[in-house]
Design a protein around this motif. Sequence first.
Motif, short mmCIF file in Angstrom:
data_model
loop_
_atom_site.label_atom_id
_atom_site.label_comp_id
_atom_site.label_asym_id
_atom_site.label_seq_id
_atom_site.Cartn_x
_atom_site.Cartn_y
_atom_site.Cartn_z
N TRP A 50 0.83 -1.21 0.00
CA TRP A 50 0.00 0.00 0.00
C TRP A 50 0.86 1.26 0.00
O TRP A 50 0.59 2.21 -0.74
N GLU A 54 0.92 3.97 -3.18
CA GLU A 54 0.21 5.24 -2.98
C GLU A 54 1.15 6.43 -2.73
O GLU A 54 0.78 7.57 -3.01
N ALA A 57 1.68 9.28 -5.32
CA ALA A 57 0.61 10.29 -5.51
C ALA A 57 0.90 11.53 -4.66
O ALA A 57 0.58 12.65 -5.05
N HIS A 84 -6.24 13.56 1.06
CA HIS A 84 -6.64 12.19 0.74
C HIS A 84 -5.43 11.26 0.69
O HIS A 84 -5.43 10.19 1.29
N TYR A 85 -4.39 11.69 -0.05
CA TYR A 85 -3.30 10.74 -0.32
C TYR A 85 -2.29 10.59 0.82
O TYR A 85 -1.66 9.53 0.92
N ARG A 88 -4.04 7.96 2.65
CA ARG A 88 -4.04 6.67 1.97
C ARG A 88 -2.66 6.02 1.97
O ARG A 88 -2.53 4.80 2.12
N ALA A 89 -1.59 6.85 1.82
CA ALA A 89 -0.24 6.28 1.68
C ALA A 89 0.44 6.03 3.01
O ALA A 89 1.18 5.05 3.16
N GLY A 111 -0.31 -0.24 -9.44
CA GLY A 111 -0.83 0.90 -8.66
C GLY A 111 0.18 2.04 -8.63
O GLY A 111 -0.18 3.21 -8.77
N ASN A 115 -0.39 5.75 -10.14
CA ASN A 115 -0.33 6.96 -9.30
C ASN A 115 0.69 7.97 -9.79
O ASN A 115 0.47 9.18 -9.67
N GLU A 193 -15.25 6.81 -2.39
CA GLU A 193 -14.06 7.13 -3.22
C GLU A 193 -14.49 7.63 -4.61
O GLU A 193 -13.93 8.61 -5.12
N THR A 216 -11.31 5.75 -11.45
CA THR A 216 -11.75 5.27 -10.13
C THR A 216 -12.98 4.38 -10.28
O THR A 216 -13.07 3.29 -9.69
#
Length: 250
Positions: A50, A54, A57, A84-85, A88-89, A111, A115, A193, A216
Amino acid sequence: MTEVAIYNTLLAGWFVLAAITFVVLLRLAAPYGRHAQPGWGMQLPNRLGWILMEAPAVLVMAWCLAVGSPSRLVWFFGALWLVHYVHRAFIFPFRLRSTGKHMPLAVAGSGLLFNIGNAYLNGRGLTVFHAYPDTWWQDPRFLVGLAIFGAGLAINLHADTVLLNLRRPGDKGYRVPSGGLYRWVSCPNYLGEIMEWTGWALATWSLPGLAFALWTAANLVPRALAHHRWYVSHFDDYPRRRRALLPRLL
Ligand code: NDP
């Protein structure tokens, strides 16, 4: 080749790739989480996967903001993206209860490439290739888009939190989620999302924003359908009125 030419070619390709991804994912669920399968080659620890996919981004958008000459409005868009990122990251992976779980390098690698391309298109689009009038802060597209983005972010965070709380530490199994939008749909996290990036497309009124919203949906509509089928086939008492993604519709 100038950067504008590269940018426009990549942008056109981005729309085509989103359509191809949608068709492929309708037939084949991306092989991570409950849809993991043997035969996908080298595996990475889930959390590392993950972060790896991510983090670009965040880094690419930060680079675009640093080297461009963003207006106050573009800084604001950049801040929404980073809220957001960064979560997420760098926060979400540490909230996962996925000790011992893995994801294929192929999933993390695709992914990561997505990104990089997506943050480049949106970041350079905002900081170099698009201009907004001073009145954009009051434009209905901006205001409605911002409201949809905010609602989507709240729904996504809440729905993911419900899922992450279903497991006790060390637990790897699945339970039926409930409460909130789970009353009506199996995957409110994906609905949130999709709303976020649809709102982003509207607020930025940009082609890379639109491409991202379509990407998305191309990723998450098929995955929501696959999750829903999986729940129905694994839990006899799965609520019958619950749909995959959209209450009463899908
Ligand atoms: P999932 O809903 O498949 O899983 C989220 C987490 O919750 C995983 O750790 C999963 O465990 C766990 N979990 C899910 N369902 C249950 C359950 N019923 N019981 C117990 N634990 C459960 O989401 P994804 O991993 O696909 O996505 C995570 C986030 O990333 C979402 O917010 C999604 O919107 C976003 N995302 C965005 C994409 C985009 O294109 N913009 C693409 C993909 C994801 P396990 O991993 O073991 O299944």
